[in-house]
Design a protein around this motif. Structure first.
Motif, PDB file in Angstrom:
ATOM      1  N   ARG A 106      19.914  65.584  55.577  1.00  0.00           N
ATOM      2  CA  ARG A 106      20.122  64.471  54.644  1.00  0.00           C
ATOM      3  C   ARG A 106      20.913  63.341  55.304  1.00  0.00           C
ATOM      4  O   ARG A 106      20.529  62.164  55.207  1.00  0.00           O
ATOM      5  N   LEU A 107      21.991  63.664  56.002  1.00  0.00           N
ATOM      6  CA  LEU A 107      22.791  62.629  56.660  1.00  0.00           C
ATOM      7  C   LEU A 107      21.988  61.949  57.759  1.00  0.00           C
ATOM      8  O   LEU A 107      21.980  60.723  57.870  1.00  0.00           O
ATOM      9  N   TYR A 108      21.301  62.730  58.571  1.00  0.00           N
ATOM     10  CA  TYR A 108      20.505  62.167  59.659  1.00  0.00           C
ATOM     11  C   TYR A 108      19.430  61.233  59.106  1.00  0.00           C
ATOM     12  O   TYR A 108      19.239  60.127  59.602  1.00  0.00           O
ATOM     13  N   THR A 109      18.745  61.670  58.046  1.00  0.00           N
ATOM     14  CA  THR A 109      17.683  60.869  57.442  1.00  0.00           C
ATOM     15  C   THR A 109      18.251  59.585  56.856  1.00  0.00           C
ATOM     16  O   THR A 109      17.651  58.508  57.003  1.00  0.00           O
ATOM     17  N   ALA A 110      19.389  59.669  56.190  1.00  0.00           N
ATOM     18  CA  ALA A 110      20.009  58.476  55.602  1.00  0.00           C
ATOM     19  C   ALA A 110      20.392  57.467  56.680  1.00  0.00           C
ATOM     20  O   ALA A 110      20.161  56.259  56.518  1.00  0.00           O
ATOM     21  N   LEU A 111      20.933  57.955  57.777  1.00  0.00           N
ATOM     22  CA  LEU A 111      21.310  57.041  58.864  1.00  0.00           C
ATOM     23  C   LEU A 111      20.084  56.410  59.513  1.00  0.00           C
ATOM     24  O   LEU A 111      20.083  55.208  59.820  1.00  0.00           O
ATOM     25  N   ARG A 112      19.032  57.194  59.716  1.00  0.00           N
ATOM     26  CA  ARG A 112      17.793  56.672  60.316  1.00  0.00           C
ATOM     27  C   ARG A 112      17.131  55.659  59.373  1.00  0.00           C
ATOM     28  O   ARG A 112      16.641  54.626  59.814  1.00  0.00           O
ATOM     29  N   PHE A 113      17.114  55.955  58.075  1.00  0.00           N
ATOM     30  CA  PHE A 113      16.529  55.038  57.101  1.00  0.00           C
ATOM     31  C   PHE A 113      17.293  53.724  57.097  1.00  0.00           C
ATOM     32  O   PHE A 113      16.699  52.650  57.103  1.00  0.00           O
ATOM     33  N   GLY A 119      17.437  47.815  58.569  1.00  0.00           N
ATOM     34  CA  GLY A 119      17.907  47.031  59.721  1.00  0.00           C
ATOM     35  C   GLY A 119      19.416  47.023  59.861  1.00  0.00           C
ATOM     36  O   GLY A 119      19.962  46.200  60.574  1.00  0.00           O
ATOM     37  N   GLN A 120      20.090  47.930  59.178  1.00  0.00           N
ATOM     38  CA  GLN A 120      21.551  48.007  59.263  1.00  0.00           C
ATOM     39  C   GLN A 120      21.923  49.191  60.141  1.00  0.00           C
ATOM     40  O   GLN A 120      21.498  50.313  59.900  1.00  0.00           O
ATOM     41  N   CYS A 121      22.710  48.918  61.117  1.00  0.00           N
ATOM     42  CA  CYS A 121      23.134  49.987  62.015  1.00  0.00           C
ATOM     43  C   CYS A 121      24.659  50.087  61.976  1.00  0.00           C
ATOM     44  O   CYS A 121      25.353  49.090  62.172  1.00  0.00           O
ATOM     45  N   LEU A 122      25.148  51.281  61.695  1.00  0.00           N
ATOM     46  CA  LEU A 122      26.590  51.492  61.701  1.00  0.00           C
ATOM     47  C   LEU A 122      27.083  51.482  63.138  1.00  0.00           C
ATOM     48  O   LEU A 122      26.369  51.899  64.057  1.00  0.00           O
ATOM     49  N   ASP A 123      28.304  51.025  63.316  1.00  0.00           N
ATOM     50  CA  ASP A 123      28.848  51.102  64.669  1.00  0.00           C
ATOM     51  C   ASP A 123      29.128  52.558  65.020  1.00  0.00           C
ATOM     52  O   ASP A 123      29.131  53.431  64.152  1.00  0.00           O
ATOM     53  N   GLU A 124      29.329  52.819  66.285  1.00  0.00           N
ATOM     54  CA  GLU A 124      29.468  54.199  66.748  1.00  0.00           C
ATOM     55  C   GLU A 124      30.659  54.904  66.106  1.00  0.00           C
ATOM     56  O   GLU A 124      30.597  56.090  65.791  1.00  0.00           O
ATOM     57  N   ALA A 126      31.950  54.398  63.070  1.00  0.00           N
ATOM     58  CA  ALA A 126      31.623  54.748  61.685  1.00  0.00           C
ATOM     59  C   ALA A 126      30.697  55.969  61.643  1.00  0.00           C
ATOM     60  O   ALA A 126      30.866  56.856  60.803  1.00  0.00           O
ATOM     61  N   CYS A 127      29.736  56.015  62.564  1.00  0.00           N
ATOM     62  CA  CYS A 127      28.844  57.181  62.634  1.00  0.00           C
ATOM     63  C   CYS A 127      29.637  58.429  63.005  1.00  0.00           C
ATOM     64  O   CYS A 127      29.394  59.507  62.447  1.00  0.00           O
ATOM     65  N   GLU A 128      30.551  58.297  63.919  1.00  0.00           N
ATOM     66  CA  GLU A 128      31.368  59.438  64.342  1.00  0.00           C
ATOM     67  C   GLU A 128      32.181  59.984  63.171  1.00  0.00           C
ATOM     68  O   GLU A 128      32.309  61.203  63.010  1.00  0.00           O
ATOM     69  N   VAL A 129      32.714  59.098  62.332  1.00  0.00           N
ATOM     70  CA  VAL A 129      33.470  59.532  61.156  1.00  0.00           C
ATOM     71  C   VAL A 129      32.564  60.307  60.199  1.00  0.00           C
ATOM     72  O   VAL A 129      32.945  61.377  59.694  1.00  0.00           O
ATOM     73  N   LEU A 130      31.359  59.810  59.959  1.00  0.00           N
ATOM     74  CA  LEU A 130      30.425  60.507  59.068  1.00  0.00           C
ATOM     75  C   LEU A 130      30.059  61.885  59.613  1.00  0.00           C
ATOM     76  O   LEU A 130      30.048  62.872  58.874  1.00  0.00           O
ATOM     77  N   TRP A 131      29.758  61.964  60.909  1.00  0.00           N
ATOM     78  CA  TRP A 131      29.395  63.253  61.499  1.00  0.00           C
ATOM     79  C   TRP A 131      30.583  64.215  61.507  1.00  0.00           C
ATOM     80  O   TRP A 131      30.417  65.413  61.274  1.00  0.00           O
TER      81      TRP A 131
END
Length: 180
Positions: A106-113, A119-124, A126-131
């Motif tokens: 679910r998290l991976y799919t949400a980030l890819r979507f 067209g929105q990409c989280l900075d590294e 922010a992604c690290e915090v989510l993971w």
């Protein structure tokens, strides 16, 4: 091993150790798949009878003076679980571990979507915090089921705890207390 498990195992072996999220997900699915047929899994790993190949921590065995066995050969192992009990234990594990795997998907799919469709990409960072949050929640749930079910699951947790190169730190830290 069963046909569905073989491709997962091959995919796991091809994973780059830097992609710990994918490796953790594949590992959880592999563990869930192998628990549904523990006898077949044991046979695929060399066919050893689990009662004879179990290692005994002599610190955990009482001394003869304390009424314990005088040799490791005298230690009584519990009888092998019936197929019904094995199925129940596998179902408990699957019911608790598969939601962990699905939460990663679910998290991976949400980030890819978010990245591809919006067209929105989280900075590294922010992604690290989510993971990290995902790993923390997953490690708590996984450690809970491993501690509840014992046996094979404890051994699996011990293996995960020793593989800091393959699993996220949250899992190895949380399962570190399972070491022999």
């Amino acid at each position: 091993l069963s046909a569905p498990v073989r491709p997962l195992l091959a995919l796991y072996r091809r994973c780059d150790s830097r992609n710990k999220e994918r490796m953790a997900l594949i590992s959880l699915v592999l563990v869930a798949a192998t628990t549904l047929h523990p006898t077949k899994f044991r046979a695929a790993c060399g066919g050893a009878d689990s009662r004879r190949s179990a290692s005994i921590s002599m610190d955990a065995v009482r001394s003869p003076a304390e009424g314990g066995p005088s040799t490791a050969a005298e230690v009584e192992f519990p009888p092998e679980a019936s197929p019904l009990v094995q199925l129940q234990r596998g179902a408990v594990f699957a019911s608790r571990a598969l939601p962990i795997a699905f939460s990663y998907i679910r998290l991976y799919t949400a980030l890819r979507f978010r990245e591809r469709a919006l067209g929105q990409c989280l900075d590294e960072e922010a992604c690290e915090v989510l993971w990290t949050e995902q790993h923390e929640a997953g490690s708590i749930s996984f450690a809970s089921v491993v501690n509840e079910l014992k046996g094979f699951y404890t051994k699996t947790g011990q293996i995960i705890a020793t593989r800091q190169d393959l699993f996220p730190r949250e899992y190895t830290d949380r399962l570190g207390g399972l070491a022999d």
